[in-house]
Design a protein around this motif. Structure first.
Motif, PDB file in Angstrom:
ATOM      1  N   VAL A  34       0.842  -1.205   0.000  1.00 28.69           N
ATOM      2  CA  VAL A  34       0.000   0.000   0.000  1.00 28.69           C
ATOM      3  C   VAL A  34       0.873   1.250   0.000  1.00 28.69           C
ATOM      4  O   VAL A  34       0.580   2.228  -0.699  1.00 28.69           O
ATOM      5  CB  VAL A  34      -0.974  -0.013   1.196  1.00 28.69           C
ATOM      6  CG1 VAL A  34      -1.647   1.332   1.375  1.00 28.69           C
ATOM      7  CG2 VAL A  34      -2.011  -1.111   1.014  1.00 28.69           C
ATOM      8  N   ARG A  35       1.960   1.234   0.766  1.00 30.37           N
ATOM      9  CA  ARG A  35       2.877   2.377   0.785  1.00 30.37           C
ATOM     10  C   ARG A  35       3.490   2.591  -0.602  1.00 30.37           C
ATOM     11  O   ARG A  35       3.592   3.716  -1.074  1.00 30.37           O
ATOM     12  CB  ARG A  35       3.963   2.143   1.831  1.00 30.37           C
ATOM     13  CG  ARG A  35       4.753   3.375   2.183  1.00 30.37           C
ATOM     14  CD  ARG A  35       5.778   3.117   3.288  1.00 30.37           C
ATOM     15  NE  ARG A  35       5.215   2.446   4.459  1.00 30.37           N
ATOM     16  CZ  ARG A  35       5.625   1.272   4.918  1.00 30.37           C
ATOM     17  NH1 ARG A  35       6.593   0.618   4.328  1.00 30.37           N
ATOM     18  NH2 ARG A  35       5.061   0.737   5.981  1.00 30.37           N
ATOM     19  N   GLU A  36       3.881   1.500  -1.237  1.00 28.56           N
ATOM     20  CA  GLU A  36       4.463   1.572  -2.573  1.00 28.56           C
ATOM     21  C   GLU A  36       3.450   2.101  -3.581  1.00 28.56           C
ATOM     22  O   GLU A  36       3.767   2.935  -4.418  1.00 28.56           O
ATOM     23  CB  GLU A  36       4.935   0.167  -2.981  1.00 28.56           C
ATOM     24  CG  GLU A  36       5.730   0.093  -4.235  1.00 28.56           C
ATOM     25  CD  GLU A  36       6.186  -1.328  -4.473  1.00 28.56           C
ATOM     26  OE1 GLU A  36       5.730  -1.917  -5.477  1.00 28.56           O
ATOM     27  OE2 GLU A  36       6.971  -1.848  -3.655  1.00 28.56           O
ATOM     28  N   TRP A  37       2.213   1.638  -3.501  1.00 29.54           N
ATOM     29  CA  TRP A  37       1.169   2.120  -4.397  1.00 29.54           C
ATOM     30  C   TRP A  37       0.868   3.587  -4.135  1.00 29.54           C
ATOM     31  O   TRP A  37       0.677   4.366  -5.061  1.00 29.54           O
ATOM     32  CB  TRP A  37      -0.111   1.294  -4.212  1.00 29.54           C
ATOM     33  CG  TRP A  37      -1.250   1.849  -4.996  1.00 29.54           C
ATOM     34  CD1 TRP A  37      -1.533   1.623  -6.314  1.00 29.54           C
ATOM     35  CD2 TRP A  37      -2.255   2.755  -4.530  1.00 29.54           C
ATOM     36  NE1 TRP A  37      -2.642   2.323  -6.685  1.00 29.54           N
ATOM     37  CE2 TRP A  37      -3.105   3.027  -5.605  1.00 29.54           C
ATOM     38  CE3 TRP A  37      -2.507   3.353  -3.305  1.00 29.54           C
ATOM     39  CZ2 TRP A  37      -4.199   3.877  -5.495  1.00 29.54           C
ATOM     40  CZ3 TRP A  37      -3.588   4.206  -3.188  1.00 29.54           C
ATOM     41  CH2 TRP A  37      -4.424   4.452  -4.273  1.00 29.54           C
ATOM     42  N   SER A  38       0.836   3.981  -2.875  1.00 31.29           N
ATOM     43  CA  SER A  38       0.542   5.364  -2.520  1.00 31.29           C
ATOM     44  C   SER A  38       1.618   6.310  -3.021  1.00 31.29           C
ATOM     45  O   SER A  38       1.322   7.429  -3.440  1.00 31.29           O
ATOM     46  CB  SER A  38       0.402   5.492  -1.007  1.00 31.29           C
ATOM     47  OG  SER A  38       0.181   6.816  -0.630  1.00 31.29           O
ATOM     48  N   LYS A  39       2.849   5.862  -2.998  1.00 25.48           N
ATOM     49  CA  LYS A  39       3.953   6.704  -3.457  1.00 25.48           C
ATOM     50  C   LYS A  39       3.935   6.861  -4.970  1.00 25.48           C
ATOM     51  O   LYS A  39       4.110   7.957  -5.493  1.00 25.48           O
ATOM     52  CB  LYS A  39       5.291   6.098  -3.026  1.00 25.48           C
ATOM     53  CG  LYS A  39       6.490   6.996  -3.320  1.00 25.48           C
ATOM     54  CD  LYS A  39       7.803   6.283  -3.076  1.00 25.48           C
ATOM     55  CE  LYS A  39       7.930   5.830  -1.628  1.00 25.48           C
ATOM     56  NZ  LYS A  39       9.232   5.200  -1.349  1.00 25.48           N
ATOM     57  N   THR A  45      -3.367  -1.711 -10.222  1.00 22.97           N
ATOM     58  CA  THR A  45      -4.332  -1.465  -9.155  1.00 22.97           C
ATOM     59  C   THR A  45      -3.964  -2.236  -7.895  1.00 22.97           C
ATOM     60  O   THR A  45      -3.241  -3.219  -7.938  1.00 22.97           O
ATOM     61  CB  THR A  45      -5.749  -1.894  -9.599  1.00 22.97           C
ATOM     62  OG1 THR A  45      -5.737  -3.294  -9.838  1.00 22.97           O
ATOM     63  CG2 THR A  45      -6.181  -1.132 -10.833  1.00 22.97           C
ATOM     64  N   LEU A  46      -4.491  -1.758  -6.794  1.00 25.06           N
ATOM     65  CA  LEU A  46      -4.249  -2.432  -5.512  1.00 25.06           C
ATOM     66  C   LEU A  46      -4.849  -3.831  -5.503  1.00 25.06           C
ATOM     67  O   LEU A  46      -4.306  -4.738  -4.894  1.00 25.06           O
ATOM     68  CB  LEU A  46      -4.847  -1.613  -4.370  1.00 25.06           C
ATOM     69  CG  LEU A  46      -4.039  -0.429  -3.889  1.00 25.06           C
ATOM     70  CD1 LEU A  46      -4.832   0.352  -2.861  1.00 25.06           C
ATOM     71  CD2 LEU A  46      -2.735  -0.864  -3.306  1.00 25.06           C
ATOM     72  N   ALA A  47      -5.960  -4.003  -6.201  1.00 26.50           N
ATOM     73  CA  ALA A  47      -6.586  -5.318  -6.229  1.00 26.50           C
ATOM     74  C   ALA A  47      -5.703  -6.330  -6.959  1.00 26.50           C
ATOM     75  O   ALA A  47      -5.740  -7.516  -6.660  1.00 26.50           O
ATOM     76  CB  ALA A  47      -7.954  -5.231  -6.903  1.00 26.50           C
ATOM     77  N   GLN A  48      -4.912  -5.864  -7.902  1.00 26.47           N
ATOM     78  CA  GLN A  48      -4.024  -6.760  -8.635  1.00 26.47           C
ATOM     79  C   GLN A  48      -2.757  -7.073  -7.846  1.00 26.47           C
ATOM     80  O   GLN A  48      -2.003  -7.965  -8.204  1.00 26.47           O
ATOM     81  CB  GLN A  48      -3.636  -6.163  -9.988  1.00 26.47           C
ATOM     82  CG  GLN A  48      -4.788  -6.066 -10.951  1.00 26.47           C
ATOM     83  CD  GLN A  48      -4.414  -5.303 -12.201  1.00 26.47           C
ATOM     84  OE1 GLN A  48      -3.434  -4.571 -12.224  1.00 26.47           O
ATOM     85  NE2 GLN A  48      -5.209  -5.467 -13.235  1.00 26.47           N
ATOM     86  N   GLY A 107     -10.086  -1.860  -2.884  1.00 19.03           N
ATOM     87  CA  GLY A 107     -10.794  -1.168  -3.968  1.00 19.03           C
ATOM     88  C   GLY A 107     -11.260   0.208  -3.538  1.00 19.03           C
ATOM     89  O   GLY A 107     -11.153   1.183  -4.290  1.00 19.03           O
ATOM     90  N   GLN A 108     -11.784   0.324  -2.332  1.00 22.84           N
ATOM     91  CA  GLN A 108     -12.213   1.626  -1.809  1.00 22.84           C
ATOM     92  C   GLN A 108     -11.029   2.555  -1.650  1.00 22.84           C
ATOM     93  O   GLN A 108     -11.117   3.752  -1.960  1.00 22.84           O
ATOM     94  CB  GLN A 108     -12.906   1.468  -0.462  1.00 22.84           C
ATOM     95  CG  GLN A 108     -14.290   0.934  -0.529  1.00 22.84           C
ATOM     96  CD  GLN A 108     -14.907   0.802   0.858  1.00 22.84           C
ATOM     97  OE1 GLN A 108     -14.277   1.097   1.872  1.00 22.84           O
ATOM     98  NE2 GLN A 108     -16.139   0.329   0.897  1.00 22.84           N
ATOM     99  N   LEU A 109      -9.930   2.034  -1.181  1.00 22.07           N
ATOM    100  CA  LEU A 109      -8.725   2.840  -1.013  1.00 22.07           C
ATOM    101  C   LEU A 109      -8.233   3.354  -2.355  1.00 22.07           C
ATOM    102  O   LEU A 109      -7.824   4.507  -2.477  1.00 22.07           O
ATOM    103  CB  LEU A 109      -7.636   2.008  -0.333  1.00 22.07           C
ATOM    104  CG  LEU A 109      -6.307   2.708  -0.062  1.00 22.07           C
ATOM    105  CD1 LEU A 109      -6.509   3.848   0.919  1.00 22.07           C
ATOM    106  CD2 LEU A 109      -5.295   1.721   0.473  1.00 22.07           C
ATOM    107  N   GLU A 110      -8.314   2.530  -3.366  1.00 25.03           N
ATOM    108  CA  GLU A 110      -7.858   2.929  -4.695  1.00 25.03           C
ATOM    109  C   GLU A 110      -8.770   3.997  -5.297  1.00 25.03           C
ATOM    110  O   GLU A 110      -8.304   4.956  -5.909  1.00 25.03           O
ATOM    111  CB  GLU A 110      -7.814   1.711  -5.603  1.00 25.03           C
ATOM    112  CG  GLU A 110      -7.258   2.019  -6.964  1.00 25.03           C
ATOM    113  CD  GLU A 110      -7.205   0.777  -7.816  1.00 25.03           C
ATOM    114  OE1 GLU A 110      -6.700   0.904  -8.928  1.00 25.03           O
ATOM    115  OE2 GLU A 110      -7.640  -0.285  -7.379  1.00 25.03           O
TER     116      GLU A 110
END
Length: 123
Positions: A34-39, A45-48, A107-110
Motif C-alpha cells: 500500500v505504501r508503494e502504491w501510494s507513493k 491497481t491495488l486489487a491486482q 478497492g475503496q482505497l484505490e
C-alpha cells in the motif's frame, strides 16, 4: 477401562505461533504494498497486488488458525475427525470472508484514497 489420550498441547501452541507469525508477515507485506502504491500511484491497481506475496502469509494464517482450532477442540475431548471436520470448513469460510473484505477495502482505497476509509467522518 478407558484412557483419554493426551491432548495435543504442542499443536495448539504451534498453530497459534504459526498464525501470529504469518499474521505479522501479512501485515508487513500489505503495508509495504500500500505504501508503494501510494507513493507511485501506478496504473497497477491495488486489487491486482494480491499476488503470491500476500496470499502465502494469508494461507499461513489460515493454516495456523485451523491447526489451533483442531487442537483446541481435541483438548476438550472431541475426536480428531470431528475436530478437523468442524475446523476446516469454519477456517475456509472465515478466510474467504476476510479475503473478500480485504479486496473490497483495497478497492475503496484505490477509488477514494485514504479519505474513503476515514470512519471518523460519520460521527
Amino acid at each position: 477401562m478407558y484412557y483419554f489420550p493426551d491432548p495435543p498441547y504442542f499443536l495448539l501452541v504451534f498453530g497459534l505461533f504459526a498464525g501470529i507469525t504469518c499474521g505479522l508477515a501479512f501485515e508487513a507485506t500489505l503495508k509495504q504494498q500500500v505504501r508503494e502504491w501510494s507513493k507511485n500511484r501506478s496504473t497497477r491497481t491495488l486489487a491486482q497486488m494480491q499476488g503470491i506475496q500476500l496470499q502465502l502469509p494469508f494461507l499461513g494464517i489460515c493454516g495456523g488458525i485451523c491447526l489451533f482450532l483442531v487442537a483446541g477442540l481435541e483438548v476438550f475431548g472431541f475426536p480428531g475427525w470431528l475436530s478437523f471436520g468442524t475446523s476446516m470448513p469454519l477456517t475456509l469460510f472465515i478466510g474467504l470472508l476476510v479475503w473478500s473484505q480485504l479486496k473490497s477495502l483495497l478497492g475503496q482505497l484505490e477509488r477514494g484514497g485514504s479519505r474513503a476509509l476515514d470512519l471518523d467522518v460519520w460521527e
